[in-house]
Design a protein around this motif. Structure first.
Motif, PDB file in Angstrom:
ATOM      1  N   GLY A  41      24.317   3.284   8.178  1.00 56.18           N
ATOM      2  CA  GLY A  41      25.094   2.311   8.934  1.00 56.18           C
ATOM      3  C   GLY A  41      26.173   1.666   8.092  1.00 56.18           C
ATOM      4  O   GLY A  41      26.145   1.730   6.856  1.00 56.18           O
ATOM      5  N   ALA A  42      27.106   1.024   8.760  1.00 52.82           N
ATOM      6  CA  ALA A  42      28.261   0.413   8.094  1.00 52.82           C
ATOM      7  C   ALA A  42      27.864  -0.592   7.025  1.00 52.82           C
ATOM      8  O   ALA A  42      28.564  -0.754   6.022  1.00 52.82           O
ATOM      9  CB  ALA A  42      29.156  -0.251   9.139  1.00 52.82           C
ATOM     10  N   GLU A  43      26.730  -1.253   7.204  1.00 52.32           N
ATOM     11  CA  GLU A  43      26.294  -2.255   6.223  1.00 52.32           C
ATOM     12  C   GLU A  43      25.944  -1.638   4.866  1.00 52.32           C
ATOM     13  O   GLU A  43      25.877  -2.336   3.856  1.00 52.32           O
ATOM     14  CB  GLU A  43      25.100  -3.058   6.760  1.00 52.32           C
ATOM     15  CG  GLU A  43      23.793  -2.295   6.832  1.00 52.32           C
ATOM     16  CD  GLU A  43      23.635  -1.365   8.037  1.00 52.32           C
ATOM     17  OE1 GLU A  43      22.553  -0.749   8.124  1.00 52.32           O
ATOM     18  OE2 GLU A  43      24.555  -1.263   8.860  1.00 52.32           O
ATOM     19  N   LEU A  44      25.771  -0.323   4.814  1.00 47.92           N
ATOM     20  CA  LEU A  44      25.425   0.357   3.557  1.00 47.92           C
ATOM     21  C   LEU A  44      26.582   1.144   2.952  1.00 47.92           C
ATOM     22  O   LEU A  44      26.460   1.677   1.855  1.00 47.92           O
ATOM     23  CB  LEU A  44      24.246   1.312   3.791  1.00 47.92           C
ATOM     24  CG  LEU A  44      22.938   0.653   4.190  1.00 47.92           C
ATOM     25  CD1 LEU A  44      21.906   1.704   4.557  1.00 47.92           C
ATOM     26  CD2 LEU A  44      22.416  -0.229   3.069  1.00 47.92           C
ATOM     27  N   HIS A  45      27.703   1.196   3.616  1.00 49.93           N
ATOM     28  CA  HIS A  45      28.815   2.023   3.155  1.00 49.93           C
ATOM     29  C   HIS A  45      29.291   1.673   1.760  1.00 49.93           C
ATOM     30  O   HIS A  45      29.534   2.568   0.941  1.00 49.93           O
ATOM     31  CB  HIS A  45      29.979   1.975   4.146  1.00 49.93           C
ATOM     32  CG  HIS A  45      29.701   2.720   5.411  1.00 49.93           C
ATOM     33  ND1 HIS A  45      30.669   2.936   6.361  1.00 49.93           N
ATOM     34  CD2 HIS A  45      28.572   3.308   5.891  1.00 49.93           C
ATOM     35  CE1 HIS A  45      30.144   3.626   7.371  1.00 49.93           C
ATOM     36  NE2 HIS A  45      28.869   3.856   7.096  1.00 49.93           N
TER      37      HIS A  45
END
Length: 64
Positions: A41-45
């Protein structure tokens, strides 16, 4: 984002696990990278990008 790892290149440095343990792990027997989540997810990019940059073997490929 999609992630690919090259297990043949991996030297077991563990920087990926230290940086993004939600996405990467290592095999117990030899320390080679294990991809836990190929589409995080975007929170881990940002963590994934950093892990790829820190990889001493350049074994992590990030496809945006």
């Amino acid at each position: 984002m999609r992630i690919e790892v090259d297990k043949e290149k991996c030297v077991g440095g563990g920087q990926c696990v230290l940086t993004a343990s939600e996405v990467f792990d290592q095999r117990d027997e030899d320390g080679v990278v294990v991809l836990l989540n190929g589409t995080p997810g975007a929170e881990l990019h940002e963590k994934v990008r950093l892990a790829a940059a820190l990889c001493p073997a350049v074994a992590i490929r990030v496809i945006e």
